[in-house]
Design a protein around this motif. Structure first.
Motif, PDB file in Angstrom:
ATOM      1  N   MET A 375     -11.903  18.996   0.559  1.00 56.98           N
ATOM      2  CA  MET A 375     -10.703  18.210   0.815  1.00 56.98           C
ATOM      3  C   MET A 375      -9.818  18.993   1.776  1.00 56.98           C
ATOM      4  N   SER A 376      -9.552  18.391   2.937  1.00 59.20           N
ATOM      5  CA  SER A 376      -8.853  19.129   3.989  1.00 59.20           C
ATOM      6  C   SER A 376      -7.535  18.503   4.418  1.00 59.20           C
ATOM      7  N   TYR A 377      -7.306  17.244   4.061  1.00 62.17           N
ATOM      8  CA  TYR A 377      -6.039  16.621   4.450  1.00 62.17           C
ATOM      9  C   TYR A 377      -5.751  15.418   3.564  1.00 62.17           C
ATOM     10  N   LEU A 378      -4.542  14.913   3.659  1.00 60.18           N
ATOM     11  CA  LEU A 378      -4.166  13.690   2.963  1.00 60.18           C
ATOM     12  C   LEU A 378      -3.418  12.779   3.931  1.00 60.18           C
ATOM     13  N   GLU A 379      -3.309  11.528   3.571  1.00 56.75           N
ATOM     14  CA  GLU A 379      -2.583  10.556   4.381  1.00 56.75           C
ATOM     15  C   GLU A 379      -1.535   9.873   3.508  1.00 56.75           C
ATOM     16  N   PHE A 380      -0.270  10.048   3.872  1.00 59.07           N
ATOM     17  CA  PHE A 380       0.795   9.324   3.206  1.00 59.07           C
ATOM     18  C   PHE A 380       0.890   7.924   3.822  1.00 59.07           C
ATOM     19  N   SER A 381       1.223   6.946   3.000  1.00 58.07           N
ATOM     20  CA  SER A 381       1.365   5.550   3.443  1.00 58.07           C
ATOM     21  C   SER A 381       0.163   5.124   4.284  1.00 58.07           C
ATOM     22  N   PRO A 382      -1.043   5.193   3.726  1.00 53.61           N
ATOM     23  CA  PRO A 382      -2.235   4.877   4.524  1.00 53.61           C
ATOM     24  C   PRO A 382      -2.411   3.373   4.727  1.00 53.61           C
ATOM     25  N   SER A 383      -3.067   3.020   5.796  1.00 57.79           N
ATOM     26  CA  SER A 383      -3.563   1.653   5.953  1.00 57.79           C
ATOM     27  C   SER A 383      -4.978   1.622   5.375  1.00 57.79           C
ATOM     28  N   TRP A 384      -5.491   0.421   5.178  1.00 57.95           N
ATOM     29  CA  TRP A 384      -6.846   0.306   4.614  1.00 57.95           C
ATOM     30  C   TRP A 384      -7.656  -0.655   5.437  1.00 57.95           C
ATOM     31  N   PHE A 443     -10.860  -6.584   8.688  1.00 57.27           N
ATOM     32  CA  PHE A 443      -9.648  -6.791   7.892  1.00 57.27           C
ATOM     33  C   PHE A 443      -8.950  -5.448   7.713  1.00 57.27           C
ATOM     34  N   ARG A 444      -7.654  -5.425   7.964  1.00 59.88           N
ATOM     35  CA  ARG A 444      -6.887  -4.193   7.778  1.00 59.88           C
ATOM     36  C   ARG A 444      -5.598  -4.501   7.019  1.00 59.88           C
ATOM     37  N   GLN A 445      -5.394  -3.711   5.982  1.00 59.44           N
ATOM     38  CA  GLN A 445      -4.186  -3.856   5.172  1.00 59.44           C
ATOM     39  C   GLN A 445      -3.189  -2.768   5.565  1.00 59.44           C
ATOM     40  N   ASP A 446      -2.006  -3.183   6.007  1.00 57.55           N
ATOM     41  CA  ASP A 446      -0.998  -2.233   6.472  1.00 57.55           C
ATOM     42  C   ASP A 446      -0.394  -1.461   5.307  1.00 57.55           C
ATOM     43  N   PRO A 447       0.239  -0.300   5.609  1.00 60.88           N
ATOM     44  CA  PRO A 447       0.904   0.461   4.542  1.00 60.88           C
ATOM     45  C   PRO A 447       1.955  -0.406   3.840  1.00 60.88           C
ATOM     46  N   GLY A 448       2.118  -0.145   2.566  1.00 60.81           N
ATOM     47  CA  GLY A 448       3.107  -0.904   1.812  1.00 60.81           C
ATOM     48  C   GLY A 448       2.788  -0.879   0.334  1.00 60.81           C
ATOM     49  N   PRO A 449       3.659  -1.433  -0.481  1.00 62.97           N
ATOM     50  CA  PRO A 449       3.486  -1.368  -1.935  1.00 62.97           C
ATOM     51  C   PRO A 449       2.243  -2.079  -2.445  1.00 62.97           C
ATOM     52  N   GLN A 450       1.711  -3.064  -1.673  1.00 61.39           N
ATOM     53  CA  GLN A 450       0.532  -3.790  -2.129  1.00 61.39           C
ATOM     54  C   GLN A 450      -0.768  -3.190  -1.618  1.00 61.39           C
ATOM     55  N   GLY A 454      -2.784   2.369  -2.387  1.00 59.91           N
ATOM     56  CA  GLY A 454      -1.525   2.882  -2.878  1.00 59.91           C
ATOM     57  C   GLY A 454      -0.732   3.561  -1.774  1.00 59.91           C
ATOM     58  N   ARG A 455      -0.075   4.654  -2.135  1.00 61.23           N
ATOM     59  CA  ARG A 455       0.857   5.308  -1.217  1.00 61.23           C
ATOM     60  C   ARG A 455       0.315   6.594  -0.606  1.00 61.23           C
ATOM     61  N   VAL A 456      -0.878   7.017  -1.056  1.00 62.85           N
ATOM     62  CA  VAL A 456      -1.452   8.247  -0.511  1.00 62.85           C
ATOM     63  C   VAL A 456      -2.944   8.266  -0.794  1.00 62.85           C
ATOM     64  N   LYS A 457      -3.700   8.824   0.153  1.00 63.85           N
ATOM     65  CA  LYS A 457      -5.121   9.053  -0.109  1.00 63.85           C
ATOM     66  C   LYS A 457      -5.466  10.486   0.257  1.00 63.85           C
ATOM     67  N   PHE A 458      -6.401  11.058  -0.489  1.00 62.93           N
ATOM     68  CA  PHE A 458      -6.775  12.465  -0.369  1.00 62.93           C
ATOM     69  C   PHE A 458      -8.189  12.521   0.199  1.00 62.93           C
ATOM     70  N   MET A 459      -8.335  13.149   1.361  1.00 63.98           N
ATOM     71  CA  MET A 459      -9.560  13.019   2.142  1.00 63.98           C
ATOM     72  C   MET A 459     -10.445  14.262   2.116  1.00 63.98           C
ATOM     73  N   PHE A 460     -11.717  14.039   1.855  1.00 66.59           N
ATOM     74  CA  PHE A 460     -12.755  15.060   2.003  1.00 66.59           C
ATOM     75  C   PHE A 460     -13.930  14.350   2.680  1.00 66.59           C
ATOM     76  N   HIS A 469      -7.487   8.346  -4.217  1.00 69.55           N
ATOM     77  CA  HIS A 469      -6.303   7.658  -3.713  1.00 69.55           C
ATOM     78  C   HIS A 469      -5.458   7.103  -4.846  1.00 69.55           C
ATOM     79  N   ASP A 470      -4.256   6.737  -4.492  1.00 71.11           N
ATOM     80  CA  ASP A 470      -3.296   6.084  -5.377  1.00 71.11           C
ATOM     81  C   ASP A 470      -3.733   4.616  -5.571  1.00 71.11           C
ATOM     82  N   THR A 471      -3.034   3.873  -6.392  1.00 77.22           N
ATOM     83  CA  THR A 471      -3.319   2.453  -6.571  1.00 77.22           C
ATOM     84  C   THR A 471      -2.055   1.724  -7.001  1.00 77.22           C
ATOM     85  N   PRO A 472      -1.880   0.494  -6.556  1.00 74.39           N
ATOM     86  CA  PRO A 472      -0.735  -0.277  -7.041  1.00 74.39           C
ATOM     87  C   PRO A 472      -0.961  -0.843  -8.449  1.00 74.39           C
ATOM     88  N   ASP A 473      -2.213  -0.846  -8.911  1.00 74.61           N
ATOM     89  CA  ASP A 473      -2.535  -1.400 -10.233  1.00 74.61           C
ATOM     90  C   ASP A 473      -2.431  -0.321 -11.300  1.00 74.61           C
TER      91      ASP A 473
END
Length: 574
Positions: A375-384, A443-450, A454-460, A469-473
């Motif tokens: 794991m080398s980086y993370l992304e705050f407010s990621p798109s999907w 299909f791309r989901q923009d950053p946001g509460p839905q 979620g609000r961050v993903k941890f990348m390796f 990653h986080d989740t809204p559920d």
């Protein structure tokens, strides 16, 4: 590289005829005279020469009806020793051999069968040697000594290989296994044990050094004793039981939990048929150890766990001992462990767990694979960006049933998968007539509460496109069974995990992390030091409470491993 030498028999005959001249030459050169081969050693060397050959190419496959599993490596081992025996000593005390055989018996605590390493044959040959020495003062037949020699070496190398690599190749039974195993020089380990006169220590050094493995060995020993004593009684079928109930089945429940160690004597009630507070407490402890909802109620799921026999639990422990032998010795000074079967992520530092949290893992249909990464980086407010398979199987059916689904979820549509693809209006697409195979939209989901990440993903970075990653559920973490994702791992405490991973940078305070997670733009943060991540599948382990914990085999991987191990544990090599 084995040392090349002339055949041992030729060397000894030349030495006999030229001994006076050689002695004079050695003395005149001031060199020490090497010790002559012992009476038992030299004949054994001659037999070894005929068996392994000067080039080590014609070694036997069988020895006393036992298959020599190391027949391809034994010649190289003995050529490296110039055919000198490793175990046959000058006075035939055979101290290393006896100590090793004692250690070999103990590998049963590893879930291994000592008979697979020639144990009975070795004991028989030793008895034969003792009898021969007791009956006649003459030498023991060199063929017998060579048998003992080769069987001992083969037993060490084969048992050592199983301790280092496991008995079963995981790739043959688990298609999702992608973790590198250990590499050890088994011949060097044996030589070190012989040099230090401590072969048992050399064998022990090949066991996994992880504390969890040693804990599982203790658990295996504990459950072997339970099985020998008859285990625990069956739990009778019937309706659920809870505190306050009075039922004959409560008696069985008490007995089961007592044998398992969950119900201490201090919690025993005067009325054995009454489900009292002490029994409820014991049942909650049992449920906790088995990954069940600790509600203190003996319902369907708890009854199923109670119905598993002690023998089956012993097999489960044996399978997980094997899994530990598949993985690298060095997990990293600090690392992240994801136990898929436990739905849990843990951060470990210097052998101590410093952070732990519930996780959501891949479903049985979309399993989370076993692999290691960095794991080398993370992304705050990621798109999907929705993977094509999920677009076909998940997104398309939802859009077809709800035309407003994409707008509700903040998902944008692009005409294809190129980087500069044009965005298109979902309303312009005839979704009801769209087939899954023809779907080529991105299909791309923009950053946001839905956002599904979620609000961050941890990348390796890895070939499976799996990450944490986080989740809204958030409510899903309250479930006991959490195999609900499409393969990635959702974590309950993303803020705490980000805090830990960014702790080397004081500027990343908790407040700044929370702010970044709430942003509308993606922010990538690279760690100063990458952290190892290991995604593993364990269904049994010894917890910090000293109790054995079990988990349901959600991916049905245990059964295949049981079958493979049973084939290997059936009996002696042959």
């Amino acid at each position: 590289m084995p040392v090349q030498s002339s055949p041992a028999g030729t060397s000894s005959r030349l030495a006999s005829s030229a001994l006076p001249g050689l002695l004079a030459l050695l003395l005149s050169c001031g060199r020490p005279i090497p010790p002559a081969p012992a009476p038992a050693v030299e004949p054994t060397m001659a037999v070894l020469e005929t068996r392994v050959g000067p080039e080590g190419s014609d070694g036997p496959t069988f020895c006393r009806s036992d298959r020599l599993c190391g027949s391809e490596v034994l010649p190289a081992f003995y050529q490296g020793r110039q055919l000198r025996p490793a175990w046959i000593d000058e006075g035939l005390t055979l101290s290393d051999a006896k100590a090793f055989i004692d250690a070999l018996r103990l590998v049963s605590a590893d879930g291994l069968n000592p008979e697979n390493y020639h144990l009975s044959t070795l004991e028989s040959v030793l008895s034969e040697i003792r009898a021969a020495r007791a009956e006649t003062p003459g030498p023991v037949p060199p063929e017998t000594l060579a048998d003992l020699e080769m069987l001992l070496t083969d037993a060490f190398l084969l048992c050592g290989s199983h301790l280092v690599h496991g008995q079963v190749n995981p790739e043959t039974i688990e298609s999702e296994w992608f973790i590198k195993g250990r590499v050890e020089d088994l011949a060097a380990a044996l030589e070190k044990g012989l040099e230090t006169n401590d072969v048992p220590a050399a064998l022990d050094s090949l066991r996994p050094a992880h504390a969890v493995y040693r804990g599982l060995m203790r658990a295996f020993d504990e459950y072997r004793a339970l099985v020998r004593d008859g285990g625990w009684p069956a739990f009778p079928a019937g309706p659920k039981l809870s505190k306050g109930d009075r039922d004959p089945r409560v008696v069985s429940l008490r007995e089961i939990l007592t044998v398992m160690g969950d119900l201490p004597a201090a919690d025993m009630s005067g009325d054995p048929m009454l489900f009292d507070e002490g029994l409820e407490r014991a049942l909650k402890a049992f449920q906790f150890r088995h990954g069940l909802e600790p509600d203190g109620v003996a319902g369907t799921g708890t009854a199923s766990a109670l119905a598993v026999t002690a023998s089956d639990r012993l097999t489960q422990i044996r399978a997980n001992l094997e899994r530990w032998r598949w993985i690298t010795q060095d997990l990293g000074e600090r690392h992240i462990i994801v136990n898929v079967a436990d739905y849990r992520v843990a951060v470990v530092e210097s052998g101590r767990e410093v952070l732990s949290m519930p996780a959501i893992v891949g479903s049985a249909y979309r399993r989370t694979p076993d692999f290691s990464g960095r794991m080398s980086y993370l992304e705050f407010s990621p798109s999907w960006t929705v993977p094509p398979k999920l677009a076909r199987e998940d997104i398309l059916p939802r859009v077809q049933s709800d035309p407003l689904y994409l707008r509700k979820k903040g998902i944008r549509v692009f005409e294809d998968w190129t980087d500069d693809a044009r965005e298109i209006d979902p309303a312009d697409i005839d979704w009801p007539r769209m087939g899954a195979e023809a779907l080529n939209y991105k299909f791309r989901q923009d950053p946001g509460p839905q956002n599904s990440l979620g609000r961050v993903k941890f990348m390796f970075p890895n070939k499976f496109d799996v990450y944490l990653h986080d989740t809204p559920d958030r409510g899903l973490f309250r479930r006991a069974v959490r195999d609900l994702s499409s393969g990635c791992i959702r974590v309950e405490k993303p803020v705490e995990l980000a805090e830990y991973l960014l702790r080397d940078d004081p500027s990343w305070t908790r407040e700044r992390i929370v702010d970044a997670m709430g942003g509308r733009e993606t922010e990538v943060v690279t760690f100063k030091e990458a952290v190892s991540v290991h995604i593993i599948y364990w269904t049994a382990w010894l917890g910090e409470d000293g109790r054995v914990h079990f988990r349901q085999d959600v991916y049905l991987r245990d059964a295949a491993l049981y079958r493979a191990l049973d084939e290997l544990a059936a009996g002696p090599a042959g």
